[in-house]
Design a protein around this motif. Structure first.
Motif, PDB file in Angstrom:
ATOM      1  N   GLN A 102       0.842  -1.196   0.000  1.00 46.82           N
ATOM      2  CA  GLN A 102       0.000   0.000   0.000  1.00 46.82           C
ATOM      3  C   GLN A 102       0.878   1.246   0.000  1.00 46.82           C
ATOM      4  O   GLN A 102       1.664   1.459   0.930  1.00 46.82           O
ATOM      5  N   LEU A 103       0.749   2.074  -1.046  1.00 43.52           N
ATOM      6  CA  LEU A 103       1.451   3.358  -1.139  1.00 43.52           C
ATOM      7  C   LEU A 103       2.956   3.168  -1.058  1.00 43.52           C
ATOM      8  O   LEU A 103       3.655   3.935  -0.405  1.00 43.52           O
ATOM      9  N   VAL A 104       3.454   2.143  -1.764  1.00 42.59           N
ATOM     10  CA  VAL A 104       4.870   1.794  -1.672  1.00 42.59           C
ATOM     11  C   VAL A 104       5.548   1.731  -3.043  1.00 42.59           C
ATOM     12  O   VAL A 104       6.705   2.136  -3.190  1.00 42.59           O
ATOM     13  N   VAL A 105       4.831   1.240  -4.050  1.00 41.25           N
ATOM     14  CA  VAL A 105       5.444   1.058  -5.371  1.00 41.25           C
ATOM     15  C   VAL A 105       6.072   2.362  -5.866  1.00 41.25           C
ATOM     16  O   VAL A 105       7.151   2.364  -6.464  1.00 41.25           O
ATOM     17  N   ASN A 106       5.428   3.470  -5.592  1.00 35.59           N
ATOM     18  CA  ASN A 106       5.918   4.764  -6.084  1.00 35.59           C
ATOM     19  C   ASN A 106       7.219   5.214  -5.423  1.00 35.59           C
ATOM     20  O   ASN A 106       7.898   6.101  -5.946  1.00 35.59           O
ATOM     21  N   ALA A 129      -0.993  -7.604  -4.915  1.00 34.92           N
ATOM     22  CA  ALA A 129      -1.798  -6.397  -5.077  1.00 34.92           C
ATOM     23  C   ALA A 129      -1.028  -5.176  -4.580  1.00 34.92           C
ATOM     24  O   ALA A 129      -0.211  -5.273  -3.664  1.00 34.92           O
ATOM     25  N   ALA A 130      -1.313  -4.038  -5.207  1.00 34.03           N
ATOM     26  CA  ALA A 130      -0.653  -2.791  -4.820  1.00 34.03           C
ATOM     27  C   ALA A 130      -1.578  -1.623  -5.097  1.00 34.03           C
ATOM     28  O   ALA A 130      -2.500  -1.718  -5.920  1.00 34.03           O
ATOM     29  N   CYS A 131      -1.325  -0.532  -4.401  1.00 30.27           N
ATOM     30  CA  CYS A 131      -2.059   0.701  -4.687  1.00 30.27           C
ATOM     31  C   CYS A 131      -1.119   1.893  -4.541  1.00 30.27           C
ATOM     32  O   CYS A 131      -0.153   1.846  -3.779  1.00 30.27           O
ATOM     33  N   VAL A 132      -1.411   2.945  -5.300  1.00 30.25           N
ATOM     34  CA  VAL A 132      -0.627   4.185  -5.292  1.00 30.25           C
ATOM     35  C   VAL A 132      -1.612   5.339  -5.434  1.00 30.25           C
ATOM     36  O   VAL A 132      -2.556   5.259  -6.226  1.00 30.25           O
ATOM     37  N   TRP A 133      -1.392   6.413  -4.694  1.00 32.13           N
ATOM     38  CA  TRP A 133      -2.248   7.586  -4.854  1.00 32.13           C
ATOM     39  C   TRP A 133      -2.192   8.096  -6.287  1.00 32.13           C
ATOM     40  O   TRP A 133      -1.136   8.043  -6.939  1.00 32.13           O
ATOM     41  N   ASP A 134      -3.316   8.605  -6.755  1.00 28.34           N
ATOM     42  CA  ASP A 134      -3.354   9.306  -8.030  1.00 28.34           C
ATOM     43  C   ASP A 134      -2.736  10.683  -7.820  1.00 28.34           C
ATOM     44  O   ASP A 134      -3.323  11.547  -7.175  1.00 28.34           O
ATOM     45  N   PHE A 135      -1.538  10.887  -8.354  1.00 32.57           N
ATOM     46  CA  PHE A 135      -0.853  12.168  -8.189  1.00 32.57           C
ATOM     47  C   PHE A 135      -1.140  13.135  -9.341  1.00 32.57           C
ATOM     48  O   PHE A 135      -0.563  14.217  -9.401  1.00 32.57           O
ATOM     49  N   THR A 136      -2.010  12.727 -10.281  1.00 33.93           N
ATOM     50  CA  THR A 136      -2.321  13.614 -11.400  1.00 33.93           C
ATOM     51  C   THR A 136      -3.633  14.352 -11.185  1.00 33.93           C
ATOM     52  O   THR A 136      -3.764  15.509 -11.549  1.00 33.93           O
ATOM     53  N   ASP A 137      -4.621  13.690 -10.588  1.00 30.08           N
ATOM     54  CA  ASP A 137      -5.935  14.334 -10.432  1.00 30.08           C
ATOM     55  C   ASP A 137      -6.729  13.588  -9.374  1.00 30.08           C
ATOM     56  O   ASP A 137      -7.269  12.521  -9.647  1.00 30.08           O
ATOM     57  N   GLY A 138      -6.785  14.131  -8.177  1.00 25.27           N
ATOM     58  CA  GLY A 138      -7.665  13.529  -7.197  1.00 25.27           C
ATOM     59  C   GLY A 138      -7.007  12.873  -6.010  1.00 25.27           C
ATOM     60  O   GLY A 138      -7.691  12.362  -5.132  1.00 25.27           O
ATOM     61  N   GLY A 139      -5.673  12.847  -5.958  1.00 26.02           N
ATOM     62  CA  GLY A 139      -5.015  12.286  -4.794  1.00 26.02           C
ATOM     63  C   GLY A 139      -5.098  13.237  -3.607  1.00 26.02           C
ATOM     64  O   GLY A 139      -5.460  14.412  -3.750  1.00 26.02           O
ATOM     65  N   PRO A 140      -4.745  12.781  -2.414  1.00 25.75           N
ATOM     66  CA  PRO A 140      -4.928  13.598  -1.212  1.00 25.75           C
ATOM     67  C   PRO A 140      -4.033  14.827  -1.153  1.00 25.75           C
ATOM     68  O   PRO A 140      -4.349  15.797  -0.478  1.00 25.75           O
ATOM     69  N   GLU A 154       7.551  26.113 -12.192  1.00 26.54           N
ATOM     70  CA  GLU A 154       8.611  25.165 -12.560  1.00 26.54           C
ATOM     71  C   GLU A 154       8.712  23.994 -11.585  1.00 26.54           C
ATOM     72  O   GLU A 154       9.510  23.082 -11.793  1.00 26.54           O
ATOM     73  N   LEU A 155       7.912  24.016 -10.552  1.00 28.18           N
ATOM     74  CA  LEU A 155       8.012  23.003  -9.503  1.00 28.18           C
ATOM     75  C   LEU A 155       7.617  21.626 -10.022  1.00 28.18           C
ATOM     76  O   LEU A 155       6.601  21.466 -10.696  1.00 28.18           O
ATOM     77  N   GLU A 156       8.430  20.630  -9.694  1.00 31.09           N
ATOM     78  CA  GLU A 156       8.109  19.236 -10.020  1.00 31.09           C
ATOM     79  C   GLU A 156       7.177  18.676  -8.952  1.00 31.09           C
ATOM     80  O   GLU A 156       7.460  18.804  -7.754  1.00 31.09           O
ATOM     81  N   THR A 157       6.082  18.056  -9.371  1.00 31.30           N
ATOM     82  CA  THR A 157       5.167  17.428  -8.424  1.00 31.30           C
ATOM     83  C   THR A 157       5.315  15.917  -8.509  1.00 31.30           C
ATOM     84  O   THR A 157       6.218  15.403  -9.151  1.00 31.30           O
ATOM     85  N   GLY A 158       4.418  15.205  -7.856  1.00 29.10           N
ATOM     86  CA  GLY A 158       4.524  13.745  -7.828  1.00 29.10           C
ATOM     87  C   GLY A 158       3.941  13.036  -9.021  1.00 29.10           C
ATOM     88  O   GLY A 158       3.860  11.807  -9.034  1.00 29.10           O
ATOM     89  N   SER A 159       3.502  13.779 -10.067  1.00 29.95           N
ATOM     90  CA  SER A 159       2.769  13.140 -11.160  1.00 29.95           C
ATOM     91  C   SER A 159       3.602  12.143 -11.949  1.00 29.95           C
ATOM     92  O   SER A 159       3.050  11.310 -12.666  1.00 29.95           O
ATOM     93  N   ALA A 160       4.948  12.224 -11.834  1.00 31.80           N
ATOM     94  CA  ALA A 160       5.797  11.285 -12.552  1.00 31.80           C
ATOM     95  C   ALA A 160       6.127  10.043 -11.726  1.00 31.80           C
ATOM     96  O   ALA A 160       6.825   9.151 -12.204  1.00 31.80           O
ATOM     97  N   CYS A 161       5.618   9.929 -10.503  1.00 29.94           N
ATOM     98  CA  CYS A 161       5.908   8.779  -9.653  1.00 29.94           C
ATOM     99  C   CYS A 161       5.374   7.501 -10.275  1.00 29.94           C
ATOM    100  O   CYS A 161       4.269   7.487 -10.836  1.00 29.94           O
ATOM    101  N   PRO A 162       6.118   6.398 -10.166  1.00 26.54           N
ATOM    102  CA  PRO A 162       5.648   5.130 -10.721  1.00 26.54           C
ATOM    103  C   PRO A 162       4.281   4.737 -10.171  1.00 26.54           C
ATOM    104  O   PRO A 162       4.039   4.804  -8.959  1.00 26.54           O
ATOM    105  N   GLY A 163       3.385   4.350 -11.060  1.00 26.99           N
ATOM    106  CA  GLY A 163       2.068   3.859 -10.657  1.00 26.99           C
ATOM    107  C   GLY A 163       1.053   4.917 -10.326  1.00 26.99           C
ATOM    108  O   GLY A 163      -0.074   4.595  -9.958  1.00 26.99           O
ATOM    109  N   SER A 164       1.430   6.194 -10.470  1.00 25.46           N
ATOM    110  CA  SER A 164       0.561   7.264  -9.978  1.00 25.46           C
ATOM    111  C   SER A 164      -0.373   7.847 -11.035  1.00 25.46           C
ATOM    112  O   SER A 164      -1.075   8.811 -10.767  1.00 25.46           O
ATOM    113  N   ARG A 165      -0.395   7.262 -12.214  1.00 25.23           N
ATOM    114  CA  ARG A 165      -1.312   7.712 -13.260  1.00 25.23           C
ATOM    115  C   ARG A 165      -2.051   6.512 -13.827  1.00 25.23           C
ATOM    116  O   ARG A 165      -1.618   5.362 -13.655  1.00 25.23           O
TER     117      ARG A 165
END
Length: 250
Positions: A102-106, A129-140, A154-165
């Motif tokens: 849970q919330l680890v793959v990323n 099984a695994a889960c990752v927050w949606d870092f593109t639209d709707g994560g916490p 210019e700030l980098e956000t988490g949207s490029a994290c593995p499994g987050s899209r």
């Protein structure tokens, strides 16, 4: 008195990860009479839910953090807790009936290697099984990063994290050789009584968002806090947090 890493993590992400454990475990479809492994257990949000469902004696948890391991042993003494990274699990092949992350793959150093290890220690046909927050639209953390990027485009956000899209977690499962993949999304609603209840955990230095706040000059930190306040509803308000989920067969 400063918080421990485990307490800070609980304050920051535990408010979302504890309720997330329920629909994630539902999605995984646990064998109630089998052995379950929680990979990257942290202070134990998912571990507690697994222990509640199948009994603590059937649950094993691993995490690379010595402090998280010690904290979890104190909280759940009947659960076997081992210090280890996901990419090098210290177990024989096929010894678990289900392996969850849970919330680890990323945050794995090598997500495909970690998922491959999860499949290796799971019996043939068992659940991975695994889960990752949606870092593109709707994560916490979405409202925080939206405001932070408004102040610094210019700030980098988490949207490029593995499994987050959408679809990427399933792609990682396929790359790890896991079959019979099903992927979807789940969401949890968390109410915040006040704006400070929402904001204060970002000041604890946890995760990239906390590191970002810690690195800001005081005036920039105040500007970010007030922009977040403007963008969020009047309290009490609910944050609906979406996570991508995937499961397959070892």
């Amino acid at each position: 008195m400063s918080l421990s890493d485990a307490d800070a993590y609980d304050r920051f992400m535990g408010r979302y990860s504890r309720p997330l454990a329920v629909p994630f475990a539902d999605f995984a479809g646990l064998p109630l009479d089998g052995r379950i492994l929680d990979v990257g257990c942290g202070p134990g949000a998912l571990t507690a839910e697994l222990a509640r469902r199948v009994g603590p004696g059937r649950v094993t948890a691993v995490d690379p953090s010595e402090e998280f391991v010690a904290t979890l042993r104190g909280r759940h003494p009947a659960v076997e807790v081992v210090r280890a990274p996901a990419e090098d699990l210290p177990f024989e092949g096929g010894c678990f009936d289900a392996t969850l992350a849970q919330l680890v793959v990323n945050v794995m150093d090598d997500p495909v290697a970690g998922l491959r290890e999860m499949a290796r220690v799971t019996r043939d046909g068992g659940v991975v099984a695994a889960c990752v927050w949606d870092f593109t639209d709707g994560g916490p953390i979405g409202p925080f990063w939206d405001a932070a990027q408004a102040l610094d485009p210019e700030l980098e956000t988490g949207s490029a994290c593995p499994g987050s899209r959408a679809g990427h977690l399933a792609d990682l499962f396929r790359a790890a050789g896991i079959g019979d993949i099903v992927d979807s999304a789940v969401a949890v609603d968390v109410e915040h009584a006040t704006f400070e209840d929402w904001w204060e955990p970002f000041t604890l230095g946890v995760a990239p968002s906390g590191a970002h706040v810690a690195g800001l000059e005081p005036d920039r930190r105040t500007a970010l806090r007030e922009l977040c306040r403007e963008r969020l509803p009047e309290p009490p308000f609910v944050v609906s947090a979406k996570a991508w989920v995937a499961r397959g067969a070892a």
